[in-house]
Design a protein around this motif. Sequence first.
Motif, PDB file in Angstrom:
ATOM      1  N   SER A   1      69.339  -5.382  46.100  1.00 16.14           N
ATOM      2  CA  SER A   1      69.224  -6.556  46.981  1.00 16.14           C
ATOM      3  C   SER A   1      68.483  -7.706  46.317  1.00 16.14           C
TER       4      SER A   1
ATOM      5  N   TRP B   1      70.709 -11.126  45.947  1.00 13.72           N
ATOM      6  CA  TRP B   1      70.495 -12.283  46.817  1.00 13.72           C
ATOM      7  C   TRP B   1      69.236 -13.064  46.479  1.00 13.72           C
TER       8      TRP B   1
ATOM      9  N   GLU C   1      77.711 -21.976  56.827  1.00 13.45           N
ATOM     10  CA  GLU C   1      77.302 -20.567  56.951  1.00 13.45           C
ATOM     11  C   GLU C   1      77.330 -20.129  58.408  1.00 13.45           C
TER      12      GLU C   1
ATOM     13  N   ILE D   1      77.763  -8.314  55.121  1.00 14.32           N
ATOM     14  CA  ILE D   1      77.022  -9.127  54.156  1.00 14.32           C
ATOM     15  C   ILE D   1      77.973  -9.792  53.166  1.00 14.32           C
ATOM     16  N   THR D   2      78.835  -8.975  52.553  1.00 13.28           N
ATOM     17  CA  THR D   2      79.700  -9.554  51.516  1.00 13.28           C
ATOM     18  C   THR D   2      80.759 -10.464  52.123  1.00 13.28           C
TER      19      THR D   2
ATOM     20  N   VAL E   1      80.572 -12.326  54.846  1.00 12.26           N
ATOM     21  CA  VAL E   1      79.983 -13.612  55.227  1.00 12.26           C
ATOM     22  C   VAL E   1      79.779 -14.463  53.983  1.00 12.26           C
ATOM     23  N   MET E   2      79.268 -13.842  52.918  1.00  7.46           N
ATOM     24  CA  MET E   2      79.031 -14.624  51.693  1.00  7.46           C
ATOM     25  C   MET E   2      80.346 -15.135  51.100  1.00  7.46           C
ATOM     26  N   ALA E   3      81.358 -14.280  51.083  1.00  9.78           N
ATOM     27  CA  ALA E   3      82.650 -14.690  50.526  1.00  9.78           C
ATOM     28  C   ALA E   3      83.268 -15.805  51.368  1.00  9.78           C
TER      29      ALA E   3
ATOM     30  N   ARG F   1      81.669 -17.992  53.258  1.00  6.20           N
ATOM     31  CA  ARG F   1      80.896 -19.215  53.064  1.00  6.20           C
ATOM     32  C   ARG F   1      81.297 -19.893  51.745  1.00  6.20           C
ATOM     33  N   ASP F   2      81.465 -19.077  50.713  1.00  7.58           N
ATOM     34  CA  ASP F   2      81.858 -19.645  49.421  1.00  7.58           C
ATOM     35  C   ASP F   2      83.194 -20.374  49.528  1.00  7.58           C
TER      36      ASP F   2
ATOM     37  N   SER G   1      84.864 -16.109  45.291  1.00  7.04           N
ATOM     38  CA  SER G   1      83.676 -15.951  44.452  1.00  7.04           C
ATOM     39  C   SER G   1      83.431 -14.484  44.107  1.00  7.04           C
TER      40      SER G   1
ATOM     41  N   ALA H   1      81.276 -12.739  45.482  1.00  8.05           N
ATOM     42  CA  ALA H   1      81.108 -12.014  46.744  1.00  8.05           C
ATOM     43  C   ALA H   1      82.458 -11.468  47.218  1.00  8.05           C
TER      44      ALA H   1
END
Lengths: 212, 213, 219
Positions: free
Chosen positions: B162, B166, C50, C176-177, C179-181, C183-184, C192, C194
């Motif tokens: 982590s 991040w 986000e 987690i991944t 949401v990040m992907a 957002r990218d 990305s 992610a």
Amino acid sequence: MPPLLQIDNVERRFGDRTGVRLDHLELEEGETVLLRGPNGSGKTTLLRLAAGLLRPTAGTVRVLGKDPAREPEVRREIGYLGHELGLYSELTARENLEFYSRVKPRGKGEKPPGPEKIERILDRVELSEAAGIRVEAFSRGMKERLALARVMLFDSSLILLDEPTTGLDQAGIEILISYLKGRAAAGAAALVSTHDGMFQETIEAGVVRLEE
Amino acid sequence: MVERFLKFFAGVLLLTGIFLALEYSPPFYDSDGKYLGEAFRIFFMHVPAAWNSFLCFLAAFVAGIGYLINRKPSWDIFVASCLEVGWVLACLVIVSGPIWARAAWGAYWTWEPRLTSFLVLWLVYLAGLILRGSIEDRETRARFTAAYAVLAFATVPIVVLSIHLWGAKNHPKPGPDFFGDPRIRATLFFNTFAFLAATVYLVGKRMKLERSR
Amino acid sequence: MTFRVVRAMIGKDLLRETRTGEVVLGGVGLSLTVILIFAFAFPAGAVGYEHAAAALWVAILVATQVSLSRSVEIERSNGRLETLRSLGIDPGLFYLAKSCSLFASMLLLLLPTLLACAFFFQIPAGQVPGLAGVVLLGGVGLALAGPLPVWLGSASKIREVLTPMLSFVIFIPFLITAVMASRDILEGNGFSSAGMTLAAFDFVVGGTALLLAPAVLED
């Protein structure tokens, strides 16, 4: 050829409770045996063990010489009707049979039961007229007939039925008996649990009694 | 005999570890040269507890796969014992972290990646223990515990990575400066070993208890 | 044989779905509610992307949880799985077929959720296809891995409480991944690392679930 069903010194426990215990049971070709005993003596558990749906805590279960719990291929030879019927209530009677005939594993070159066979069997359990009705509208007896039809769809060599007469009327019981006789004549064996004294008198079969 | 020796051994190691942490180790400075305060000595039980809990979960993961293959009840007992001891260690981590965090950051809890992911791990393994406790049939319970131990292990690499994935806002990055002082390093590794001895003892004890049921 | 069973399962489930709508409709209702609440709390333009990504995935997860529970309950109740097993169907194959069928139902749920999100958060049309890609990638993983914790929980006496907690183990890495992907994509950074991690999770977590399924569905 190994016996269709052979059970030796089998015991199945659920936590601290003994579900069932049986020293020996053997079914040869053409043999029909009734399973009797008080509530809680383990009739359902024994049938589930024989069908390979449950692993015994101790002892062995063999179907055609194979362990049905560890070698699921041998379950293709088994026709099982459980305490719960396994029908999809939002599908019609015909759709239920079609679904099960599609998903049933087959040997090489083996043909699935086609539409004609499905219609023939629906006719045999006297559900032809209700074939297009959703199962949720069925009475208990009609559901039992349909579940029986699912077993009849495949030519199994070992038939395991758990209280198949529940909800069945006289005509239904006669259908069941004639089916069992027909399969026995073709060399299949059957193990049927029942509380129904009249059924036992009509069918002329060996009896195994489970004690509590 | 082995058990009594292990109990004694682990006890002596832990006491020595406490002495090392309080007296032998010098004060801490992070990579920016900031004084981290005396409360940071809690780090010497926080980190060993975390590492040993990961070790327990790894053991449960491996033994879980083993159980699903060989179906021996003794493997199930091992899986369950590792899960429980690992979770207790994770509790230590979760309790000790905020005590230091309050002293260093001024807040007991922040939603920083490592804290959040560790909390998730703690909940995931708690759910596993509840699952095990709520299944009556012994055989089903063993199978489901093993399967869950395998599945839940997915959270361990997430916690470990982590900080790198991040970016840590608050959690100290273990860099070369951080472990710079050999006395800090020695104390940390000694305590990790002491916790390992205690973990092995606890898992053994837990297995014995389970077997006697 | 695999294909035949998968096709029969999808056919059966879609037929049931047209008659009851229980897997899709309930899920769609919930996911749209979540999107609306988020859109109300964080008006488009006032906040960054986000929030849109978070709203999208919270909506998808809430809806997925409902669909998963329903889809597992259908097979678990009434001795249906037991009947299928008694026919000699391999539990792993059953799990795979059920996952495929679940994914087919989830498509009906993901599409309106995505469109609602794009509408309320004023996402530029050019970015919707990329976002749809991430949603599909996440959907595959959830359909593959999601049913396993539900089956695990179904053996418990307290399954209603426990199942959402058990699902955490699957949902968190995907959440987690994903949401990040997302957002990218929304920030114009394209697919990305992610997104790659999400694809890797599909493979690893989904694969693990498939491997574990036979042991879990044994009885």
